[in-house]
Design an enzyme around this catalytic site. Structure first.
Site, PDB file in Angstrom:
ATOM      1  N   ASP A 152       1.026  -1.267  -0.022  1.00 16.18           N
ATOM      2  CA  ASP A 152       0.027  -0.083   0.129  1.00 16.18           C
ATOM      3  C   ASP A 152       0.837   1.247  -0.063  1.00 16.18           C
ATOM      4  O   ASP A 152       2.063   1.296   0.152  1.00 16.18           O
ATOM      5  CB  ASP A 152      -0.958  -0.043   1.377  1.00 16.18           C
ATOM      6  CG  ASP A 152      -1.906   1.270   1.100  1.00 16.18           C
ATOM      7  OD1 ASP A 152      -2.294   1.499   0.009  1.00 16.18           O
ATOM      8  OD2 ASP A 152      -2.355   1.537   2.090  1.00 16.18           O
ATOM      9  N   CYS A 161      -4.572  -1.683  -1.711  1.00 14.40           N
ATOM     10  CA  CYS A 161      -4.938  -0.102  -1.931  1.00 14.40           C
ATOM     11  C   CYS A 161      -5.778  -0.225  -3.126  1.00 14.40           C
ATOM     12  O   CYS A 161      -5.405  -0.376  -4.386  1.00 14.40           O
ATOM     13  CB  CYS A 161      -3.396   0.575  -2.527  1.00 14.40           C
ATOM     14  SG  CYS A 161      -3.662   2.082  -2.976  1.00 14.40           S
ATOM     15  N   CYS A 186     -11.373   2.628   0.768  1.00 19.96           N
ATOM     16  CA  CYS A 186     -10.000   2.839   0.589  1.00 19.96           C
ATOM     17  C   CYS A 186      -9.644   1.986   1.951  1.00 19.96           C
ATOM     18  O   CYS A 186     -10.250   2.069   3.013  1.00 19.96           O
ATOM     19  CB  CYS A 186      -9.792   4.359   1.126  1.00 19.96           C
ATOM     20  SG  CYS A 186      -7.996   4.677   1.422  1.00 19.96           S
TER      21      CYS A 186
HETATM   22  N1  DGL Z   1      -4.991   3.080   1.123  1.00 22.74           N
HETATM   23  C1  DGL Z   1      -4.972   3.556  -0.263  1.00 22.74           C
HETATM   24  C2  DGL Z   1      -6.383   2.977  -0.979  1.00 22.74           C
HETATM   25  O1  DGL Z   1      -6.967   2.169  -0.683  1.00 22.74           O
HETATM   26  C3  DGL Z   1      -4.367   4.639  -0.647  1.00 22.74           C
HETATM   27  C4  DGL Z   1      -4.716   5.986   0.185  1.00 22.74           C
HETATM   28  C5  DGL Z   1      -3.743   7.169  -0.435  1.00 22.74           C
HETATM   29  O2  DGL Z   1      -2.530   6.812  -0.351  1.00 22.74           O
HETATM   30  O3  DGL Z   1      -4.367   8.089  -0.837  1.00 22.74           O
HETATM   31  O4  DGL Z   1      -6.914   3.783  -1.710  1.00 22.74           O
END
Ligand code: DGL
Length: 280
Positions: free
Chosen positions: A23, A87, A201
């Site tokens: 991530d 992610c 997210c």
């Molecule tokens: N945790 C990530 C996601 O699921 C990324 C968050 C980020 O870096 O903006 O989108």
């Protein structure tokens, strides 16, 4: 000298798959929690690309090339048996590219639209994600396929991602900060009918308690963690077993030293890593 081989102490050999979880920051730890429940004997290497954090505001080309570069490097360096792109912002864009260049199964994390649509009784759903995930064609395709009967109200928030990183560093978001983010939903005339919100997210399940306290009318906060862990389990059963010593090391790696304070390291303790490494 005669060695008594029977009496030499060796580490126990166990069948332990090695999983790379990736991530931009700490969000993928919400996925690690589910993987540990389903595959407790797995060794986990967690890679956080905090040098390029946040992914949710990167343009597509930068996100695509950076993810392919850093995940390919980690694949060659650590030789995992399976990779989880924990992610949504990356998975909704780069999965086909990664699968074409990596020789191991790649599991993505994408918005849990399907279970949310099944759970909602009002058929009005909230989708809380990064700005990148909100505007992806892939997200619209999921909605068209699995929630055609639902109205989906979308909110993109980079601030909430930041709040989660800050929480890991000991600074919990205030009720007002969380309410301010949820107020972006309020602007929609049908918000009062929303009974289910998709946490699209991987950072957001780490503030699920704060979100549900701030919006008690929401019945279901749905994320993809359990489904991803089940997919990982099923893929692992079809992979050849990997023998490793019982002393396998669970590592967490960061691509930048920025923000990796002692308090932040303390926040990581419940996630069970043996080593913290800064790659830069
Ligand atoms: N945790 C990530 C996601 O699921 C990324 C968050 C980020 O870096 O903006 O989108």
């Amino acid at each position: 000298m005669i060695l008594d081989h029977e009496n030499i102490r060796r580490p126990a050999m166990i069948n332990a798959p090695h999983i790379l979880v990736f991530d931009s920051g700490v969000g993928g730890l919400s996925i690690v929690q589910h993987i540990r429940l389903h595959v407790p004997h797995a060794t986990i290497t967690y890679l956080a690309d905090n040098l390029f954090f946040p992914y949710g505001v990167l343009d597509d080309q930068t996100l695509l090339s950076r993810t392919c570069e850093i995940v390919s490097w980690a694949h060659n360096h650590y030789q995992p048996s399976l990779i989880v792109i924990a992610c949504n912002s990356a998975s909704t864009l780069v999965l086909p590219h990664l699968r074409a260049i990596l020789g191991v199964p790649v599991v993505g994390v994408v918005p849990a639209i399907k279970p949310a649509a099944a759970m909602s009784t009002t058929n009005v759903i909230g989708l809380l994600a990064t700005p990148a995930t909100i505007q992806r064609d892939y997200t619209d395709e999921l909605i068209a396929e699995f929630a055609p009967h639902c109205e989906v109200i979308k909110v993109g928030s980079a601030a909430l991602v930041d709040f989660v990183e800050r929480k890991m560093a000991g600074l919990k978001p205030t009720e007002n900060e969380i309410k301010h983010i949820l107020s972006l939903f309020n602007q929609h005339p049908r918000w009062s009918s929303v009974d289910t919100v998709v946490l699209a997210c991987t950072h957001f399940p780490l503030v699920k308690r704060e979100l549900s306290d701030a919006a008690p009318s929401i019945k279901h906060w749905v994320d993809s963690g359990d489904a991803v862990a089940r997919r990982v389990t099923s893929l692992l059963t079809s992979l050849p077993g990997e023998l490793s010593s019982g002393a396998a090391v669970n590592r967490i790696l960061f691509t930048s030293s920025s923000g990796i304070t002692d308090t932040f390291k303390k926040g990581l303790q419940p996630f069970g890593f043996d080593e913290i490494t800064i790659l830069a």
